[in-house]
Each structure stands twice: as structure tokens, then as C-alpha cells.
Design a protein around this motif. Structure first.
Motif, mmCIF file in Angstrom:
data_model
loop_
_atom_site.group_PDB
_atom_site.id
_atom_site.type_symbol
_atom_site.label_atom_id
_atom_site.label_comp_id
_atom_site.label_asym_id
_atom_site.label_seq_id
_atom_site.Cartn_x
_atom_site.Cartn_y
_atom_site.Cartn_z
ATOM 1 N N ASN A 159 0.819 -1.226 0.000
ATOM 2 C CA ASN A 159 0.000 0.000 0.000
ATOM 3 C C ASN A 159 0.842 1.261 0.000
ATOM 4 O OD1 ASN A 159 -2.452 -1.315 0.214
ATOM 5 N ND2 ASN A 159 -2.159 -1.604 2.414
ATOM 6 N N ASP A 160 1.954 1.266 -0.673
ATOM 7 C CA ASP A 160 2.838 2.418 -0.506
ATOM 8 C C ASP A 160 2.305 3.671 -1.188
ATOM 9 O OD1 ASP A 160 4.908 3.635 0.591
ATOM 10 O OD2 ASP A 160 6.383 3.061 -0.943
ATOM 11 N N VAL A 161 2.547 4.825 -0.517
ATOM 12 C CA VAL A 161 2.157 6.129 -1.071
ATOM 13 C C VAL A 161 3.206 7.156 -0.702
ATOM 14 C CG1 VAL A 161 -0.356 6.072 -1.196
ATOM 15 C CG2 VAL A 161 0.755 6.467 1.006
ATOM 16 N N LEU A 162 3.132 8.301 -1.392
ATOM 17 C CA LEU A 162 4.046 9.401 -1.046
ATOM 18 C C LEU A 162 3.325 10.357 -0.102
ATOM 19 C CD1 LEU A 162 5.697 10.213 -4.482
ATOM 20 C CD2 LEU A 162 6.750 9.105 -2.514
ATOM 21 N N ILE A 163 4.025 10.709 0.937
ATOM 22 C CA ILE A 163 3.438 11.633 1.918
ATOM 23 C C ILE A 163 4.368 12.836 2.023
ATOM 24 C CG2 ILE A 163 2.744 11.895 4.345
ATOM 25 C CD1 ILE A 163 1.176 9.672 3.220
ATOM 26 N N ALA A 164 3.734 14.033 2.046
ATOM 27 C CA ALA A 164 4.578 15.225 2.224
ATOM 28 C C ALA A 164 4.902 15.330 3.702
ATOM 29 C CB ALA A 164 3.811 16.467 1.763
ATOM 30 N N MET A 165 6.208 15.056 4.052
ATOM 31 C CA MET A 165 6.562 15.065 5.478
ATOM 32 C C MET A 165 8.039 15.350 5.688
ATOM 33 S SD MET A 165 6.504 11.043 6.296
ATOM 34 C CE MET A 165 6.876 9.823 5.085
ATOM 35 N N ASP A 166 8.343 15.675 6.961
ATOM 36 C CA ASP A 166 9.726 15.804 7.379
ATOM 37 C C ASP A 166 10.099 14.407 7.854
ATOM 38 O OD1 ASP A 166 12.049 16.185 8.897
ATOM 39 O OD2 ASP A 166 11.501 18.268 9.329
ATOM 40 N N SER A 167 10.845 13.647 7.000
ATOM 41 C CA SER A 167 11.033 12.217 7.273
ATOM 42 C C SER A 167 11.781 11.950 8.575
ATOM 43 C CB SER A 167 11.724 11.539 6.090
ATOM 44 O OG SER A 167 12.937 12.179 5.877
ATOM 45 N N VAL A 168 12.725 12.852 8.925
ATOM 46 C CA VAL A 168 13.503 12.634 10.158
ATOM 47 C C VAL A 168 12.569 12.672 11.363
ATOM 48 C CG1 VAL A 168 15.369 13.542 11.581
ATOM 49 C CG2 VAL A 168 15.543 13.630 9.092
ATOM 50 N N ARG A 169 11.651 13.695 11.346
ATOM 51 C CA ARG A 169 10.793 13.853 12.525
ATOM 52 C C ARG A 169 9.665 12.830 12.517
ATOM 53 N NH1 ARG A 169 10.601 20.173 13.538
ATOM 54 N NH2 ARG A 169 10.067 19.520 15.652
ATOM 55 N N MET A 170 9.194 12.445 11.323
ATOM 56 C CA MET A 170 8.151 11.432 11.290
ATOM 57 C C MET A 170 8.715 10.098 11.767
ATOM 58 S SD MET A 170 5.209 12.400 10.796
ATOM 59 C CE MET A 170 4.348 10.919 10.565
ATOM 60 N N GLU A 171 10.026 9.862 11.457
ATOM 61 C CA GLU A 171 10.647 8.618 11.926
ATOM 62 C C GLU A 171 10.711 8.635 13.454
ATOM 63 O OE1 GLU A 171 14.226 7.172 9.884
ATOM 64 O OE2 GLU A 171 14.984 6.605 11.854
ATOM 65 N N GLN A 172 10.979 9.817 13.976
ATOM 66 C CA GLN A 172 11.011 9.966 15.432
ATOM 67 C C GLN A 172 9.647 9.590 16.037
ATOM 68 O OE1 GLN A 172 12.311 13.875 16.231
ATOM 69 N NE2 GLN A 172 12.495 13.497 18.434
ATOM 70 N N VAL A 173 8.558 10.001 15.350
ATOM 71 C CA VAL A 173 7.198 9.675 15.800
ATOM 72 C C VAL A 173 7.036 8.162 15.873
ATOM 73 C CG1 VAL A 173 4.766 9.697 15.103
ATOM 74 C CG2 VAL A 173 6.105 11.797 14.987
ATOM 75 N N LEU A 174 7.362 7.475 14.751
ATOM 76 C CA LEU A 174 7.164 6.025 14.713
ATOM 77 C C LEU A 174 8.078 5.319 15.700
ATOM 78 C CD1 LEU A 174 6.525 5.200 10.952
ATOM 79 C CD2 LEU A 174 4.924 5.547 12.802
ATOM 80 N N VAL A 175 9.311 5.819 15.836
ATOM 81 C CA VAL A 175 10.256 5.190 16.782
ATOM 82 C C VAL A 175 9.691 5.288 18.201
ATOM 83 C CG1 VAL A 175 12.519 5.504 17.862
ATOM 84 C CG2 VAL A 175 12.330 5.401 15.380
ATOM 85 N N ASN A 176 9.192 6.460 18.558
ATOM 86 C CA ASN A 176 8.639 6.629 19.917
ATOM 87 C C ASN A 176 7.476 5.658 20.143
ATOM 88 O OD1 ASN A 176 10.471 8.582 20.349
ATOM 89 N ND2 ASN A 176 9.031 10.285 20.553
ATOM 90 N N LEU A 177 6.591 5.532 19.127
ATOM 91 C CA LEU A 177 5.428 4.637 19.278
ATOM 92 C C LEU A 177 5.891 3.182 19.352
ATOM 93 C CD1 LEU A 177 2.814 6.274 16.839
ATOM 94 C CD2 LEU A 177 2.902 6.419 19.325
ATOM 95 N N LEU A 178 6.854 2.833 18.480
ATOM 96 C CA LEU A 178 7.336 1.442 18.469
ATOM 97 C C LEU A 178 8.041 1.105 19.785
ATOM 98 C CD1 LEU A 178 8.637 1.220 14.788
ATOM 99 C CD2 LEU A 178 6.858 -0.215 15.797
#
Ligand code: ADP
Length: 495
Positions: A375-394
Motif C-alpha cells: 500500500n505504498d504512497v508518497l506523503i509530504a513530510m519531514d522524514s527525520v521527525r516522522m521517523e522519530q514519531v514512529l520510533v517513539n510509538l514502536l
């Protein structure tokens, strides 16, 4: 509780208004008409009674004239007596041509007005007039008596008590008054009943509807029935209530919204203040901690070090690393530099986030599953900070997992993409949900958590215009789901 409107109690009712405005004038009109009719009837009765007396006089006029001409006193007396059997007569008198009484029957007139009688006997005219006999009011009728040659030879006078007339007139008055009273009662009954049928009951139902609303039944509405004007008032009343209700709902919504905004503003101000403080502290502590860590490392490298001292130095380095981790989180939380959005692949973000926590997952014996690569899509985001979001949740999910199961999945719905982290941990109690995103809220023991992870997630998501949902996961623990906007400029293409 029935609230009376004070002004109303001073007002006269519609029924009373009808009585005053219709029945009273009608009663006056009827009374005046009754009075005129009675006066007319009175006159008629009086005339009829006078006429009766006149007819009696005429009936005995001829036999009396003959008896007088022949000088038969007995016949005169008989003829006079006969007057009493013909009609109601009080007294009967016969006078000669000079006005002298020669015979009488019935009530005797003790003081005859001689002068008048002489004059009347001489004139030979018929006359009816009121006078009195022995103190009683009477009506007298005079008829001349003539002989066969047509000459006046006497005068007949018949009297009747005025009280006889009056009795009849009183009887007429009585009946008239009863009739008037009955008429008035009947008419009032018709007007009042008519008022009830035509207006009263409809107004009562309108007023009862208004009272129910005044007592707090805000949703009650008047059911229109009755004359057009009352229905129009009722419908206007309903319309007014609807408008008030709509206005109140809007007002309530606006107030709620305002309260929400005020809470958000307060929260934002609080976060900003905490962020500023955190940034200051982190900045000041960063350099000395770096020096401590560096010196400990250099000391560790020296030869012939006592084993205990080496262990202590290792501890120092370990604790300094922990402090640096906390400082990094504080800096993440307080970071105020603008995000730099670029179209990034959601799958790549997921993969890099999972590899960032791989070491920690191994340590906790947790397997992180990926679901959503197709289901891949392109998202307009700041990838470094979004990774931080997912890392914190994980990281939270890994720490919470009980049987070692954590899943990271993602997908697209319309113009929005979602990323979800599930775990098989204890889940999140309802009463805790509101506090989770507050900075420094943690349930973990000292050293294991700073309470900043979710506050950082919240801040970064807000900057991306995304939303966060949380609930009970199908794995048994909690799930955190992020919603992000698909990069519209690239049409959500698969990279
Ligand atoms: P920290 O992890 O440092 O405690 P967070 O802000 O990341 O700070 O989390 C705050 C609290 O939320 C945690 O202490 C924990 O009680 C709760 N929490 C977060 N994620 C989960 C999860 N996946 N399962 C259960 N509880 C969680």
C-alpha cells in the motif's frame, strides 16, 4: 412549578370582556326596548279598560234613558245594577238634567262635584276622566241620557277603580320582567357557550402549551387547531420556539468550541514554556556531560587500571549515556525550527523506523511485524521527525508487549494515509487516555521513561496537520493510529 405572569392576573379575561362589551350593551338595549314595550302595553291596557267602561255605559244608556223618560225609578235602578253584570264597574250614578243625583248603584260618591256635574249634564257630551270617590282613585265615564225627542234629560256616570287597571299593568310588568330576565340569561348563556366553543377552548389549549414550555418541556410544540387566527398565533409561537432553540444550540456549540480553543491555547502556552525551559536545561547540560563521558572514556583507556575503578568508570559512561538520551528527548520536545516537508515513501519510513528500534526489540525479545508494503504512497513530510514519531510509538509498544508481538501496518483511505502500531501489552485504561500526551507523564519506573515520547509525537503530528487515534488492539494491547495527508501534488503515486 407554575410561574404566573404577574401582568396577566391584573387583566380581565376574554369572557369578562365579552360580557362587558356585548352582554351589557345588549341588556341595556333589551331593558330600554322592554320599557318602551311595557309603556305601550300599559297605555293599551288603560285604553282597553276605558273602552270597556264606555261600552258598558253605552249598553245601559238606552234602557236608562227610557226608564228616566217614563219616570220609572225601579227600571233605572235595575238598569244601573245590570252594568255590574256586564263589566267591572265600581259605581254607577244617574243624574237629572241639572246634575242632581237621582239614582246610584255600587260605591256611593259621598262628595259629588256638583258644579262639574251640572255643567256636564247641561253640555250633553261624553267624557272620560280620572278623579276620586271616597278617597279612591277612579276613572269616570260620563254619557248623556236623552228622551225620545232627543233632548237631554239626564247624565249617566260609570266609575272604575284605577287600581283595577294597575293590577293588570303590574301583571304585565311582572311578566315583562321575567321575560326580560329569562331572555338575558338565555342570551348570556349563548354568548358564553359560543365563546367557549369558538375561542375559549382553543385559547386554553394554546395557553396550556405555553405553560408546559414555561415549566421546562422545551421540546413540546403547540398542535394547531381552531380558528385561523388562533392557529396563526400558535404557529408563530412554534416558529419562535424553533428559532430560540436553534440559536441556543448554536450558542452552545460556539461556547464549546471557544472552550476547546481556550484549552488548546493554554496547553500550547504550557508546552511552549516547558519547551523553553527544557531547551535551556538540555543546552547547559549537554557540554559538561560530554566532558564527563570523554574523561571517563580516556581514563578507561589508561593501563593498569584497578578492576573496581574500571567498573565504576563504565557505570559513569552508562549513566551519562542515559542522561544524554533524556537531553535528546528534551531537545526533540522543545525543537522549534520549522519542519521541512518533502514527498517521502511511507513504506521506507516504516522500514527505517523498525530498523531504528531493532536493537531494543531484540533486547526485549519482541518481533516487529510489517504489514502494508503493497500500500505504498508518497506523503509530504519531514522524514527525520516522522521517523522519530514512529520510533517513539514502536519503543512504547516494545516496552509494553507481553508475548513479544508488535505490528506496524499502514494503508490509504481516499486522500488520507494511516500508519498503525499494535502491541499485545496490557492496553491503556480509559481514564489515562487524556493524560498520555502531557509532557512528563509516565507510568514507567525512574530511569525507564521520561514521559516525553508521546508529547513529542503529538507535537510533530500537529506540525504535519495529522491526527492520532488510540484504542484497543486486536493483538490484545493498545493501538496508536496516525492519519496523514497523501501528497496531492504527486497524486499519491507509488514511488
Ligand atoms: P514514556 O514512554 O517515557 O513513559 P510516553 O509519553 O512515551 O513516555 O508514554 C507515556 C505513558 O503512556 C507511558 O508511561 C505508558 O504508561 C503509556 N503508554 C504509551 N504507549 C503505551 C502502550 N503501547 N501500551 C501501554 N501503555 C502505553
Amino acid at each position: 412549578m407554575t410561574r404566573r405572569i404577574p401582568l396577566l392576573s391584573n387583566r380581565i379575561s376574554l369572557r369578562l370582556t365579552l360580557v362587558v362589551a356585548i352582554i351589557a350593551p345588549l341588556a341595556v338595549t333589551m331593558a330600554a326596548t322592554g320599557y318602551l314595550v311595557l309603556a305601550f302595553l300599559e297605555e293599551k291596557v288603560e285604553q282597553r279598560m276605558q273602552k270597556d267602561l264606555e261600552l258598558v255605559a253605552r249598553a245601559i244608556q238606552l234602557p236608562l234613558s227610557h226608564a228616566l223618560e217614563r219616570g220609572r225609578e225601579g227600571s233605572v235602578a235595575l238598569a244601573l245594577e245590570s252594568a255590574f253584570s256586564i263589566g267591572r264597574v265600581y259605581g254607577a250614578y244617574v243624574y237629572d238634567h241639572r246634575g242632581k243625583q237621582i239614582a246610584s248603584a255600587g260605591r256611593v260618591d259621598p262628595e259629588p262635584e256638583q258644579e262639574k256635574l251640572t255643567e256636564l249634564a247641561a253640555d250633553g257630551k261624553e267624557l272620560g276622566e280620572y278623579g276620586s270617590v271616597a278617597g279612591r282613585e277612579v276613572f269616570s265615564y260620563f254619557v248623556p241620557l236623552t228622551d225620545s225627542g232627543g233632548r237631554i234629560n239626564g247624565l249617566l256616570r260609570l266609575t272604575r277603580r284605577v287600581s283595577d287597571f294597575r293590577e293588570d299593568i303590574r301583571a304585565i310588568h311582572g311578566r315583562g320582567l321575567v321575560g326580560l330576565g329569562a331572555g338575558l340569561l338565555f342570551m348570556s348563556g349563548i354568548v358564553l357557550y359560543g365563546h367557549h366553543r369558538a375561542l375559549g377552548r382553543y385559547f386554553s389549549s394554546l395557553i396550556s402549551s405555553m405553560s408546559r414550555i414555561a415549566e421546562g418541556e422545551g421540546d413540546h410544540r403547540y398542535t394547531p387547531h381552531g380558528p385561523r387566527e388562533i392557529v396563526a398565533i400558535g404557529l408563530q409561537f412554534n416558529h419562535m420556539l424553533d428559532s430560540i432553540q436553534t440559536a441556543q444550540t448554536e450558542l452552545r456549540q460556539r461556547r464549546d468550541k471557544q472552550e476547546q480553543l481556550t484549552t488548546q491555547l493554554r496547553q500550547a502556552e504550557k508546552l511552549a514554556a516547558i519547551g523553553q525551559l527544557a531547551a535551556g536545561v538540555a543546552h547547559e547540560l549537554g557540554t559538561p556531560l560530554g566532558v564527563v563521558s570523554g574523561k571517563a572514556q580516556r581514563a578507561l583507556r589508561s593501563t593498569g587500571l584497578d578492576l573496581n575503578i574500571a567498573a565504576s568508570l563504565q557505570d559513569i559512561r552508562h549513566e551519562v549515556a542515559r542522561m544524554e538520551h533524556i537531553i535528546r528527548q528534551l531537545l526533540d520536545f522543545s525543537r522549534s525550527n520549522a519542519i521541512r516537508k518533502k514527498a517521502n515513501s511511507l513504506s521506507q519510513l516504516a522500514i527505517s523506523s523498525v530498523s531504528a528500534v531493532a536493537e531494543e526489540a531484540d533486547k526485549h525479545d519482541v518481533h516487529v511485524e510489517l504489514a502494508g508494503l503493497e500500500n505504498d504512497v508518497l506523503i509530504a513530510m519531514d522524514s527525520v521527525r516522522m521517523e522519530q514519531v514512529l520510533v517513539n510509538l514502536l519503543r512504547n509498544a516494545i516496552q509494553a508487549a507481553v508475548a513479544g508481538r508488535v505490528e506496524l501496518s499502514w494503508g490509504v483511505v481516499g486522500h488520507r494515509a494511516w500508519v498503525q502500531v499494535d502491541d499485545d501489552g496490557p492496553g491503556i485504561p480509559d481514564e489515562m487516555r487524556n493524560k498520555l500526551f502531557e509532557p512528563f507523564f509516565t507510568t514507567k519506573h525512574v530511569g525507564a521513561g521520561t514521559g516525553l515520547g508521546l508529547a513529542v509525537v503529538h507535537g510533530i503530528l500537529r506540525e504535519h496537520g495529522g491526527e492520532l487515534e488510540l484504542g484497543r488492539s486486536s493483538l490484545g494491547g493498545a493501538f496508536f493510529r496516525l492519519w496523514l495527508h497523501v501528497d496531492e501534488t504527486r497524486g499519491g503515486e507509488t514511488p
